[in-house]
Enzyme design. Structure first.
Site, PDB file in Angstrom:
ATOM      1  N   TRP A 141       6.067   5.800   0.643  1.00 52.92           N
ATOM      2  CA  TRP A 141       5.060   6.706   0.059  1.00 52.92           C
ATOM      3  C   TRP A 141       4.949   7.923   0.983  1.00 52.92           C
ATOM      4  O   TRP A 141       4.747   7.750   2.189  1.00 52.92           O
ATOM      5  CB  TRP A 141       3.731   5.952  -0.026  1.00 52.92           C
ATOM      6  CG  TRP A 141       2.603   6.691  -0.653  1.00 52.92           C
ATOM      7  CD1 TRP A 141       2.632   7.458  -1.780  1.00 52.92           C
ATOM      8  CD2 TRP A 141       1.242   6.706  -0.193  1.00 52.92           C
ATOM      9  NE1 TRP A 141       1.375   7.951  -2.052  1.00 52.92           N
ATOM     10  CE2 TRP A 141       0.508   7.507  -1.099  1.00 52.92           C
ATOM     11  CE3 TRP A 141       0.573   6.127   0.891  1.00 52.92           C
ATOM     12  CZ2 TRP A 141      -0.866   7.733  -0.949  1.00 52.92           C
ATOM     13  CZ3 TRP A 141      -0.788   6.350   1.032  1.00 52.92           C
ATOM     14  CH2 TRP A 141      -1.489   7.143   0.117  1.00 52.92           C
ATOM     15  N   ASP A 222       0.561  -2.784   3.595  1.00 53.74           N
ATOM     16  CA  ASP A 222      -0.073  -1.927   2.595  1.00 53.74           C
ATOM     17  C   ASP A 222      -0.004  -2.665   1.259  1.00 53.74           C
ATOM     18  O   ASP A 222       1.075  -2.824   0.694  1.00 53.74           O
ATOM     19  CB  ASP A 222       0.671  -0.585   2.529  1.00 53.74           C
ATOM     20  CG  ASP A 222      -0.036   0.418   1.623  1.00 53.74           C
ATOM     21  OD1 ASP A 222      -0.957   0.007   0.887  1.00 53.74           O
ATOM     22  OD2 ASP A 222       0.339   1.604   1.643  1.00 53.74           O
ATOM     23  N   ALA A 224      -1.345  -2.397  -2.276  1.00 53.09           N
ATOM     24  CA  ALA A 224      -2.043  -1.474  -3.183  1.00 53.09           C
ATOM     25  C   ALA A 224      -1.811  -1.811  -4.650  1.00 53.09           C
ATOM     26  O   ALA A 224      -2.332  -1.116  -5.528  1.00 53.09           O
ATOM     27  CB  ALA A 224      -1.591  -0.036  -2.907  1.00 53.09           C
ATOM     28  N   LYS A 257      -5.371   0.640  -8.407  1.00 49.41           N
ATOM     29  CA  LYS A 257      -4.543   0.344  -9.589  1.00 49.41           C
ATOM     30  C   LYS A 257      -4.972  -0.951 -10.255  1.00 49.41           C
ATOM     31  O   LYS A 257      -5.038  -1.017 -11.477  1.00 49.41           O
ATOM     32  CB  LYS A 257      -3.059   0.250  -9.214  1.00 49.41           C
ATOM     33  CG  LYS A 257      -2.627   1.093  -8.032  1.00 49.41           C
ATOM     34  CD  LYS A 257      -2.361   2.542  -8.357  1.00 49.41           C
ATOM     35  CE  LYS A 257      -2.295   3.326  -7.064  1.00 49.41           C
ATOM     36  NZ  LYS A 257      -1.670   4.582  -7.106  1.00 49.41           N
TER      37      LYS A 257
HETATM   38  C1  LMR Z   1       1.351   7.573  -5.941  1.00 47.42           C
HETATM   39  O1  LMR Z   1       2.158   7.224  -5.071  1.00 47.42           O
HETATM   40  O2  LMR Z   1       1.670   8.285  -6.903  1.00 47.42           O
HETATM   41  C2  LMR Z   1      -0.070   7.107  -5.862  1.00 47.42           C
HETATM   42  O3  LMR Z   1      -0.224   6.199  -4.823  1.00 47.42           O
HETATM   43  C3  LMR Z   1      -1.040   8.221  -5.840  1.00 47.42           C
HETATM   44  C4  LMR Z   1      -1.055   8.975  -4.556  1.00 47.42           C
HETATM   45  O4  LMR Z   1      -2.145   9.142  -4.004  1.00 47.42           O
HETATM   46  O5  LMR Z   1      -0.010   9.428  -4.080  1.00 47.42           O
END
Ligand code: LMR
Length: 400
Positions: A141, A222, A224, A257
């Site tokens: 991410w 993490d 999520a 989510k």
């Molecule tokens: C994403 O990866 O699209 C989500 O986790 C939203 C974000 O905050 O980036």
């Protein structure tokens, strides 16, 4: 009108002169770009938000019911402490860590989203040992590296994903964990890897956990997307085993989510600190007090009401199951439609990373109104029966 001083070095008169313009956040910019696109056939596969078969992101019925209860029964909005809603933390810890988890050295903090939890964990690690190293599998991410760097950690990377197989590059993580030094942090995606959807198998989790323990590394997990991969318990199995066996471990949790609470900023940090739980608790309280003082209440209160009510829990679990099954069905449909996308079938959660160049991603946006992250990451939930064939045709048009 006052003119800005021309000399950037004159900090006394122009204290912000040395700040640089930051590039706009690529994922969040997609929301705006998609909104501005007038084409009715556009397809939003950008930011990670669940969508139903009609492309909507409705509030869970279980959340609506909990909110109605809150509205009727909440009789104060006086401050809670820096750790937030204790009932939320108790119930959530069971959901995450399993019933009967040893709580003697467990510290829980409600945080503003999973991002708040990651930041808090990183700040504590940097405070304990400035410059602490954190190992990240790539790609990850895009917010991970910047959160950790801003908190003062030192990044170490290795390859998480093998594009040739569409699965985890397990040799790379084994090698990285061998190179890591005792006391280093290692970031692990609990399930539904963002951005690749490529998770560890149960056997790989066992091997990773054994290596993390043997090398005396500190896992920062993490988590999520619990419940959006294989199931609530299945998605937490690897993290639970590691958390139970480690002397020191951290889980950054997001309810964005799996409770659909995105903008309510509902998350938690769980820390296992075998020998220093009291110091860790007081450090986390201090850091939270410095950053946000107290977390926002509403989303956590709704989650507490859901988790403490058997009836609302049943409703929530059924809604989550429907989401998971829809994602799996879309994955199967994508894989069946285009042989190059076969790995998408076996990946989990919202995301898959398609084998596309930035040039192809740009062409998809320009020519077909298909919006995805620049890396080629798609949000599978943005696909549905109505847009799937257009999506596949657009991919074929750019040569996939
Ligand atoms: C994403 O990866 O699209 C989500 O986790 C939203 C974000 O905050 O980036």
């Amino acid at each position: 009108m006052t003119l800005a001083p021309s000399l950037s070095g004159d900090l006394a008169r122009d204290p912000f002169a040395d700040l640089k313009l930051q590039p706009p956040d690529a994922l969040l910019s997609l929301i705006k770009a998609y909104r501005l696109d007038p084409r009715p056939t556009k397809i939003d596969l950008g930011v990670g938000v669940y969508r139903d078969g009609r492309g909507a992101t409705p509030v869970f019925h279980a959340v609506k019911a909990a909110e109605a209860e809150l509205l009727a029964a909440q009789d104060t909005k006086a401050y809670l402490g820096p750790e937030g809603d204790l009932g939320f933390l108790d119930h959530l810890s069971e959901l995450v860590l399993g019933e009967g988890v040893d709580t003697s050295d467990l510290v829980g903090m409600q945080t503003p989203g999973g991002t708040g939890a990651l930041r808090l964990a990183a700040e504590m690690a940097a405070m304990a040992r400035p410059g602490t190293r954190i190992w990240l599998g790539t790609p990850t991410w895009p917010n991970h590296p910047q959160i950790f760097e801003q908190a003062g950690l030192t990044l170490q990377t290795y390859r998480h994903f093998d594009p040739a197989t569409g699965a985890v590059d397990f040799e790379a993580i084994r090698e990285a964990l061998h190179r890591a030094q005792p006391g280093d942090l290692v970031l692990l995606h609990g399930c539904c890897h963002n951005p690749t959807g490529a998770d560890f198998t149960a056997v790989q989790w066992k091997q990773v956990n054994a290596l993390v323990l043997e090398r005396r590394l500190i896992p920062l997990i993490d988590l999520a997307y619990q419940g959006l991969g294989l199931g609530l318990d299945e998605d937490a199995a690897g993290p639970r085993a590691l958390f139970a066996a480690a002397d020191n471990a951290l889980i950054a949790y997001s309810c964005d989510k799996n409770f659909g609470l995105y903008r309510e900023r509902t998350g938690a940090l769980f820390a296992r600190a075998r020998w220093h739980a009291d110091t860790v608790r007081s450090t986390l309280h201090f850091l939270a007090r410095c950053a946000w003082s107290m977390p926002p209440d509403h989303g956590a209160a709704a989650v507490r009401l859901i988790l403490q009510s058997p009836e609302l829990s049943r409703l929530w679990r059924a809604e989550l199951t429907a989401m998971r099954e829809r994602l799996a069905a879309m994955r199967a449909a994508v894989a069946a439609a285009l042989p190059a996308l076969e790995p998408v079938r076996g990946q989990h959660g919202l995301f898959s990373l398609l084998p596309l160049t930035p040039h192809q991603v740009e062409a998809l946006r320009r020519d077909a109104g298909v919006y995805m992250a620049g890396s080629g990451r798609i949000n599978v939930a943005g696909l549905n029966e109505a847009n799937l064939s257009d999506f596949i045709a657009a991919l074929s048009a750019v040569g996939l």
